[in-house]
Motif scaffolding. Structure first.
Motif, PDB file in Angstrom:
ATOM      1  N   ASN A 173     -11.330   6.284  16.720  1.00  0.00           N
ATOM      2  CA  ASN A 173     -11.898   6.116  15.608  1.00  0.00           C
ATOM      3  C   ASN A 173     -11.682   7.460  14.214  1.00  0.00           C
ATOM      4  N   VAL A 174     -10.751   8.074  14.371  1.00  0.00           N
ATOM      5  CA  VAL A 174     -10.915   8.574  13.696  1.00  0.00           C
ATOM      6  C   VAL A 174      -9.065   9.485  12.958  1.00  0.00           C
ATOM      7  N   LEU A 175      -8.905   8.754  11.997  1.00  0.00           N
ATOM      8  CA  LEU A 175      -7.482   9.566  11.340  1.00  0.00           C
ATOM      9  C   LEU A 175      -7.683  10.930  10.830  1.00  0.00           C
ATOM     10  N   VAL A 176      -7.048  12.236  10.910  1.00  0.00           N
ATOM     11  CA  VAL A 176      -6.302  13.350  10.609  1.00  0.00           C
ATOM     12  C   VAL A 176      -6.024  13.235   9.534  1.00  0.00           C
ATOM     13  N   ASP A 177      -5.398  13.307   8.255  1.00  0.00           N
ATOM     14  CA  ASP A 177      -5.093  13.928   7.114  1.00  0.00           C
ATOM     15  C   ASP A 177      -4.327  15.750   7.060  1.00  0.00           C
ATOM     16  N   ASP A 178      -4.383  15.610   5.567  1.00  0.00           N
ATOM     17  CA  ASP A 178      -4.417  17.417   5.446  1.00  0.00           C
ATOM     18  C   ASP A 178      -5.738  17.979   5.355  1.00  0.00           C
ATOM     19  N   TYR A 179      -6.709  17.072   4.985  1.00  0.00           N
ATOM     20  CA  TYR A 179      -7.310  17.966   4.748  1.00  0.00           C
ATOM     21  C   TYR A 179      -8.367  17.450   5.814  1.00  0.00           C
ATOM     22  N   GLY A 180      -7.858  17.312   7.531  1.00  0.00           N
ATOM     23  CA  GLY A 180      -9.144  16.995   8.366  1.00  0.00           C
ATOM     24  C   GLY A 180      -9.899  15.815   8.760  1.00  0.00           C
ATOM     25  N   PRO A 181     -10.547  15.467   9.200  1.00  0.00           N
ATOM     26  CA  PRO A 181     -10.641  14.164  10.033  1.00  0.00           C
ATOM     27  C   PRO A 181     -11.465  13.251   9.299  1.00  0.00           C
ATOM     28  N   VAL A 182     -11.056  11.790   9.073  1.00  0.00           N
ATOM     29  CA  VAL A 182     -11.765  10.886   8.323  1.00  0.00           C
ATOM     30  C   VAL A 182     -12.039   9.900   9.771  1.00  0.00           C
ATOM     31  N   ILE A 183     -13.595   9.287   9.440  1.00  0.00           N
ATOM     32  CA  ILE A 183     -13.758   8.222  10.309  1.00  0.00           C
ATOM     33  C   ILE A 183     -13.886   7.002   9.320  1.00  0.00           C
ATOM     34  N   ILE A 184     -13.101   5.953  10.971  1.00  0.00           N
ATOM     35  CA  ILE A 184     -13.363   5.376  10.394  1.00  0.00           C
ATOM     36  C   ILE A 184     -13.328   3.830  11.757  1.00  0.00           C
ATOM     37  N   ASP A 185     -13.481   2.672  11.188  1.00  0.00           N
ATOM     38  CA  ASP A 185     -14.314   1.687  11.795  1.00  0.00           C
ATOM     39  C   ASP A 185     -15.332   1.337  12.138  1.00  0.00           C
ATOM     40  N   ASP A 283      -3.248  -0.852  19.678  1.00  0.00           N
ATOM     41  CA  ASP A 283      -4.034  -0.524  19.534  1.00  0.00           C
ATOM     42  C   ASP A 283      -4.661   0.154  17.914  1.00  0.00           C
ATOM     43  N   ASP A 284      -4.816  -0.122  17.075  1.00  0.00           N
ATOM     44  CA  ASP A 284      -5.209  -0.270  15.847  1.00  0.00           C
ATOM     45  C   ASP A 284      -5.718   1.055  15.351  1.00  0.00           C
ATOM     46  N   PRO A 285      -5.378   1.761  14.382  1.00  0.00           N
ATOM     47  CA  PRO A 285      -6.100   3.128  14.298  1.00  0.00           C
ATOM     48  C   PRO A 285      -6.928   2.859  12.881  1.00  0.00           C
ATOM     49  N   TYR A 286      -6.902   1.503  12.648  1.00  0.00           N
ATOM     50  CA  TYR A 286      -7.665   1.109  11.170  1.00  0.00           C
ATOM     51  C   TYR A 286      -9.398   0.083  12.164  1.00  0.00           C
ATOM     52  N   ALA A 287      -8.299  -0.504  13.230  1.00  0.00           N
ATOM     53  CA  ALA A 287      -9.719  -1.849  13.244  1.00  0.00           C
ATOM     54  C   ALA A 287     -10.873  -1.861  14.453  1.00  0.00           C
TER      55      ALA A 287
END
Length: 287
Positions: A173-185, A283-287
């Motif tokens: 439930n954490v995405l990682v873009d070029d600026y670091g972790p993003v918490i989702i769900d 498994d869905d990274p946004y669900a």
């Protein structure tokens, strides 16, 4: 692609101009990539309660406030109207949490609109425009793991200061873009002050993060950030800028055997669920 039925109201209202593709299908929601004017966003279509697979949902709902007394009575009775209201509250909880946490300085996807059980929000991408990877798919150095773990602990603190515990925080439930972790769900976000399970859920969230980053940075293993954060929270000393050490002294109390066994069982069940997620290709990274 053909517009799914659940997304048609957003198209009719002009919120979505085009449904580009289905991103993924998860246990709680289906995710679609959509075009809104010149921007590419994602539409999270929540599944109906009977079709969801979120275990122990009642534990997460405990303490959620319902201002309307008629709604509250209907939900307690479990009437059709009450179930419908409970569903609306479950869905709107994520929108409320995303907005609150963004204000608190936590990196989360930006929500744009909510209509007919569909959340229109930011699509988290890398600099090339590709969908950001889940933390579970990222490999990192020990130095990077320590840095990102410290940032995640800061996010957990900021969430708690805002009165929220994620409740299902893990590398999935954490995405990682070029600026670091993003918490989702966040539909299951817990009211820290009103939920009797808040402390245990905070510990689990922190332990999940520490376990994951600890495989790259062994120095994190054995730390007790969850206990430290909760102790500061209970004493009224926790602030968004609290400096953490990850160290806690035992208080000398004798542990209750039943409580210990219950924690062991809960940890076992959590590990089983984690392994199921790893092997579940849907498994869905946004669900």
């Amino acid at each position: 692609m053909k517009t799914p039925q659940r997304l048609q109201p957003l198209v009719d209202d002009g919120l979505v101009d085009e449904v580009i593709s289905r991103l993924m299908s998860g246990k709680e929601a289906d995710i679609f990539v959509v075009r809104c004017g010149q921007e590419i966003r994602c539409a999270k279509v929540y599944k109906e309660a009977a079709k969801r697979n979120f275990k122990k949902a009642a534990q997460y709902r405990e303490g959620r406030k319902v201002r309307n007394s008629r709604r509250s009575r209907a939900m307690e009775k479990g009437s059709k109207f009450g179930r419908e209201q409970q569903e609306k509250i479950w869905q709107s909880a994520e929108v409320d949490a995303l907005r609150l946490l963004a204000q608190a300085g936590v990196r989360v996807p930006k929500p744009y609109d909510m209509l007919e059980g569909v959340l229109l929000m930011e699509l988290v991408t890398d600099d090339e425009g590709d969908v950001a990877s889940r933390l579970s798919d990222v490999v990192m150095s020990a130095e990077q793991a320590e840095e990102d773990h410290a940032l995640m602990m800061q996010y957990v603190v900021r969430m708690l200061c805002a009165g929220i515990i994620h409740g299902d925080l893990s590398e999935f439930n954490v995405l990682v873009d070029d600026y670091g972790p993003v918490i989702i769900d966040l539909p299951q976000a817990v009211d820290a002050a009103a939920n009797n399970n808040a402390e245990a859920m905070l510990y689990r969230d922190v332990d999940n993060m520490t376990r994951y980053y600890g495989q790259y940075a062994p120095s994190l293993r054995g730390s007790r950030y969850g206990q430290e954060i909760w102790a500061l929270y209970e004493s009224g000393e926790l602030t968004p800028n609290s400096e953490l050490t990850g160290q806690m002294n035992d208080d000398g109390h004798i542990a209750d055997v039943d409580d210990v066994l219950a924690e062991i069982k809960a940890a076992f069940e959590e590990e089983q669920e984690r392994r199921e997620r790893i092997t579940n290709n849907h498994d869905d990274p946004y669900a």
